[in-house]
Design a protein around this motif. Sequence first.
Motif, PDB file in Angstrom:
ATOM      1  N   LYS A  81      62.470  67.490  92.105  1.00 40.77           N
ATOM      2  CA  LYS A  81      63.757  66.878  92.425  1.00 40.77           C
ATOM      3  C   LYS A  81      64.669  66.898  91.195  1.00 40.77           C
ATOM      4  N   ALA A  82      64.098  66.543  90.040  1.00 39.53           N
ATOM      5  CA  ALA A  82      64.871  66.564  88.797  1.00 39.53           C
ATOM      6  C   ALA A  82      65.316  67.983  88.464  1.00 39.53           C
ATOM      7  N   LEU A  83      64.449  68.970  88.702  1.00 40.09           N
ATOM      8  CA  LEU A  83      64.794  70.365  88.437  1.00 40.09           C
ATOM      9  C   LEU A  83      66.001  70.793  89.271  1.00 40.09           C
ATOM     10  N   ASP A  84      66.011  70.458  90.557  1.00 40.09           N
ATOM     11  CA  ASP A  84      67.138  70.816  91.419  1.00 40.09           C
ATOM     12  C   ASP A  84      68.438  70.174  90.929  1.00 40.09           C
ATOM     13  N   LEU A  85      68.354  68.918  90.490  1.00 38.23           N
ATOM     14  CA  LEU A  85      69.543  68.225  89.980  1.00 38.23           C
ATOM     15  C   LEU A  85      70.014  68.849  88.672  1.00 38.23           C
ATOM     16  N   LEU A  86      69.072  69.247  87.807  1.00 34.98           N
ATOM     17  CA  LEU A  86      69.438  69.900  86.549  1.00 34.98           C
ATOM     18  C   LEU A  86      70.113  71.243  86.802  1.00 34.98           C
ATOM     19  N   LYS A  87      69.660  71.974  87.815  1.00 36.62           N
ATOM     20  CA  LYS A  87      70.316  73.239  88.172  1.00 36.62           C
ATOM     21  C   LYS A  87      71.757  72.989  88.594  1.00 36.62           C
ATOM     22  N   LYS A  88      71.951  71.963  89.407  1.00 38.99           N
ATOM     23  CA  LYS A  88      73.304  71.621  89.854  1.00 38.99           C
ATOM     24  C   LYS A  88      74.176  71.220  88.663  1.00 38.99           C
ATOM     25  N   ALA A  89      73.603  70.443  87.734  1.00 43.05           N
ATOM     26  CA  ALA A  89      74.350  70.027  86.537  1.00 43.05           C
ATOM     27  C   ALA A  89      74.701  71.230  85.669  1.00 43.05           C
ATOM     28  N   PHE A  90      73.756  72.167  85.512  1.00 50.20           N
ATOM     29  CA  PHE A  90      74.016  73.360  84.697  1.00 50.20           C
ATOM     30  C   PHE A  90      75.111  74.216  85.326  1.00 50.20           C
ATOM     31  N   ASP A  91      75.067  74.387  86.645  1.00 48.40           N
ATOM     32  CA  ASP A  91      76.085  75.181  87.339  1.00 48.40           C
ATOM     33  C   ASP A  91      77.468  74.566  87.194  1.00 48.40           C
ATOM     34  N   ASN A  92      77.518  73.259  86.956  1.00 47.10           N
ATOM     35  CA  ASN A  92      78.806  72.574  86.780  1.00 47.10           C
ATOM     36  C   ASN A  92      79.096  72.277  85.311  1.00 47.10           C
ATOM     37  N   CYS A  93      78.405  72.998  84.431  1.00 48.81           N
ATOM     38  CA  CYS A  93      78.689  72.964  82.975  1.00 48.81           C
ATOM     39  C   CYS A  93      78.515  71.572  82.368  1.00 48.81           C
TER      40      CYS A  93
END
Length: 471
Positions: A407-419
Amino acid sequence: MSFFQLSPTFAILAYTDSLFNSQLNCDAIVVSVDLDQKYDQINGLATQVLAVYGTGIKQKFNSKIKKEYKKNDKLKAECIVVETGLQKPKFIFNSLIPFDCYSEKNPQDYKNFMTILFNNILEKAVETKITSLALPLLATGIIGGPVDLTISILIDVILNFNKKDNLENFKEIHLVNNEKAKTSKIVEKLNSILKKPDNNISKNSEINDQVLIENSTKINKSNTVKVCDSCKQRIKTVAQLKCDHTFCLGCLIEIKDNGDKCLSLSCLSADTIIQSSLKTIDDSKEKEIEIEKSCGVCLEKFDKFKILDKCKHELCDECYTRVFEIKPQCPFCQVYYGIPKGTQPPNGKMKHEIKRFSLKGFENFDTIVIHYSIPSGVQKKHHPSPGKSYYGIDRTAYLPASPDGYKALDLLKKAFDNCLIFTIGTSRTTNTEGLTWNDIHHKTEFSGTFGYPDATYLERLIDELKAHGIE
C-alpha cells in the motif's frame, strides 16, 4: 473559549479555531516554517499563509532573510516578522523549525529548542508593540513533537514571561488550535496550575485575581442561516447534529475522525457522541432574510462565489484562482481537490524489485527495494536559485513486502509521479543546496538509525503521504 487572567494587564485565551479564520481578532499570527525549505515547503502552515495572504509574503520573508541572515544555522529558532498589509492580522510571525527538531532519544534537546523558540516569539510580540497574538501549538503536527511536553514548555515560558516588568502594549495571547483535543489539554493544564492555591508557580508568579471563564459558542438555530459552527463559513449544505449545531462537510470529516464528537465549544465539556444527518437549506427560505456575504479569504463583499464541491465552502473568483494555483486544497478545512504538484524535477525514474530477504520486525515477508534516479539539471523559476545547476542523485529505500508495505509502495509511486518525493533545497546532512528528500521519510538502510526495526514506520509514512495530499 477559556479565559485566564494572569495579571491585571495580561491574559491567556484558549480555544479551537482556524488560525486563518477571518473573524480571528489578533494583531499577529504565528506560523511554523521549515528551516531548510522555507516557503518552498508544500504542506503545513506556511502553504496556508500563501493561499490566504498571497505570495507577496514569501517575497518579503526571503528579502528579510537575505538582508539579515547569511548562514542558515543562524536562523534556527528565529522568529521572522513580516507585515501583511492588513489591519488584522498586521503581522505574521514566521518561526523557523527544523523538521528533525524532535527525537525520542533526546527529548531534552527538543525542550531546550522549543523554550528558546517560544521566548523569541514573545519577545517579538513586545518588540513590535502588538496587543494580541494568536499562537498554535507549534511542532506537534507533521514534526511529531509530543503534545503534552510541548504544552508544558509553552505554559512555563508564558508564565515566566508574565513576570517581566514591561510588556509594552502586549495584553493577550490566544492559544488557537484547530484540534479540540489540543485545546482541551491546554485548558486542563492551565487550570491545574492556576487553580491550585498551594502551587508554587501560582505563589511566585504574581498572578492576581485568577479567573477561569467558560464561554459557550452562540448557536443560531434559524434554518435560514447557513453557517458552519466550526469554521464559520456560510454554506449551502450542512450537517445538522442532534445537539442543533451545524457543520460543513469538511468539518464533518474532522468530527468523524474525533470519534463522532461535536466540535462546538459549548459541547466540549459534555463530550457527547452525536448523530448527524445532512441537510440542505431551502434557498427560497433564505431569500426571506438578507445576509451580506463576504469572501472568507479577502473579506471583500461579492454577489457570486465559487462553491467547492466536497466541503461547500465559498470563495470569490479571484481568491479561488490564487489559492488553487498554489495548492488544490480548501483554505478553511484543508480538504484536498486533487493532488498537489511538487518541485521535484520531472525527468526522474522510480523502479522497484522484490528481494528474498526479510527486514527486522517483518521476518515473515520478503523485501521491496525501491530505486530512485534523477539526472543533473538546471533549476527552474519555481526553484530556490533559478538558472543554477544541481547534481543528479540515486537513492535506494526499503519496505517490507507486506500488505501495508505494498500500500505504501503504491502511494509512493503516486507521490513520485506528482514530483513530491524530492525537492531542491538545503540538505540537512551536507548543508548544501541541491536535490534532497521532501519530508516523506524513507528507510535507506536495513537496520540502524535509518533502518529497521521500526514497528510504526509504515503507519507514519502513510500519514506523511496523506499530509502531502496522497491517499
